[in-house]
Design an enzyme around this catalytic site. Structure first.
Site, mmCIF file in Angstrom:
data_model
loop_
_atom_site.group_PDB
_atom_site.id
_atom_site.type_symbol
_atom_site.label_atom_id
_atom_site.label_comp_id
_atom_site.label_asym_id
_atom_site.label_seq_id
_atom_site.Cartn_x
_atom_site.Cartn_y
_atom_site.Cartn_z
ATOM 1 N N ASP A 26 0.831 -1.202 0.000
ATOM 2 C CA ASP A 26 0.000 0.000 0.000
ATOM 3 C C ASP A 26 0.869 1.256 0.000
ATOM 4 O O ASP A 26 1.947 1.276 0.599
ATOM 5 C CB ASP A 26 -0.899 -0.010 1.240
ATOM 6 C CG ASP A 26 -2.049 0.968 1.133
ATOM 7 O OD1 ASP A 26 -2.330 1.451 0.016
ATOM 8 O OD2 ASP A 26 -2.667 1.266 2.167
ATOM 9 N N ASN A 74 -10.479 -3.064 -6.591
ATOM 10 C CA ASN A 74 -9.638 -2.076 -7.276
ATOM 11 C C ASN A 74 -10.135 -1.705 -8.669
ATOM 12 O O ASN A 74 -9.666 -0.723 -9.259
ATOM 13 C CB ASN A 74 -8.190 -2.573 -7.385
ATOM 14 C CG ASN A 74 -7.444 -2.536 -6.071
ATOM 15 O OD1 ASN A 74 -6.491 -3.285 -5.864
ATOM 16 N ND2 ASN A 74 -7.866 -1.663 -5.157
#
Length: 250
Positions: A26, A74
């Protein structure tokens, strides 16, 4: 026993190397924003970080490295960003698989891969085929992966077996459920992560291996993924060495 040398500190022995490490990679977008670059440049830098971390983990004796490359959620990102991210595995496999192959790394992918673009799917297949006979670290990409979806599909498969009288409900066990999860292709002893690392300072799993992480140790770091290199991996493992895993006992 491995020795990790911290700068300006004493040598620290790494007596316990986690067999299976999961990483939630991340912070690529924030890394790029800090440098006034497009978000996609952060993803490119993250790809380079993954190569370094993989080789480092292999050298330490880690058996499985599962990386959260792209979640089922996503797809909601901007189209241009999704298109760029979908091309990253193509670039990663073409650029780094020869070196991974030399290091005896085996590439594997979990997730709903049939929904991936053809170029991405084909590159993934080539990488898996080239490295399938390697016996070292398994680099396990979670690509178009969602933990809840994985569990739901496992339940559907088991329910179908019950419906067809192939299975008695009383015979449903945790091991049976685990055998229907995507990680069933991993070596039995290494299916569940010993250590899960999340970069960028976020403190959540984000639908990453919810079943398999029941007894995992967690390591959260503010370091953004493109800056998470070999030394940061060592720090995480040093921290892991200070844990006492009880698995529910005293």
């Amino acid at each position: 026993m491995f020795i990790f040398k911290r700068k300006k500190q004493v040598e620290m022995p790494l007596e316990k190397i986690p067999a299976h490490i999961g990483i939630i990679m991340d912070g690529n977008g924030r890394w790029a924003k800090k440098r006034l670059k497009p978000r996609v440049m952060g993803h490119k830098a993250g790809m380079d970080a993954l190569q370094e971390v993989t080789i480092a983990a292999s050298g330490l004796g880690v058996k499985v490295l599962t990386v959260y490359a792209f979640s089922t959620e996503n797809w909601s990102r901007p189209d241009d960003e999704v298109k760029f991210i979908m091309n990253l595995p193509v670039k990663f496999f073409d650029k780094y698989v020869p070196e991974l192959d030399k290091n005896n790394v085996r590439v594997q992918v979990i997730g709903d891969t049939h929904k991936l673009p053809k170029a991405t799917y084909d590159a993934m297949q080539r990488a898996c085929l080239r490295t399938k006979h390697n016996s070292g670290l398994v680099l396990n990409f979670a690509l178009n992966y969602g933990g809840r979806s994985e569990i739901t599909n496992a339940i559907k498969e088991i329910a179908q077996d019950v419906l067809e009288a192939k299975l008695n409900p009383d015979d449903i066990t945790e091991d049976l459920v685990a055998n229907h999860l995507m990680t069933n292709s991993l070596p039995y002893l290494y299916r569940d992560p010993d250590l899960i690392i999340r970069t960028s300072g976020e403190l959540r799993l984000s639908n990453f291996l919810p079943w398999q992480s029941a007894y995992s140790e967690f390591y959260f770091t503010p370091v953004l993924w493109p800056d998470f290199k070999k030394d940061e991996l060592h720090k995480a493992i040093v921290d892991y060495n200070q844990r006492h895993r009880r698995f529910g006992s005293v």
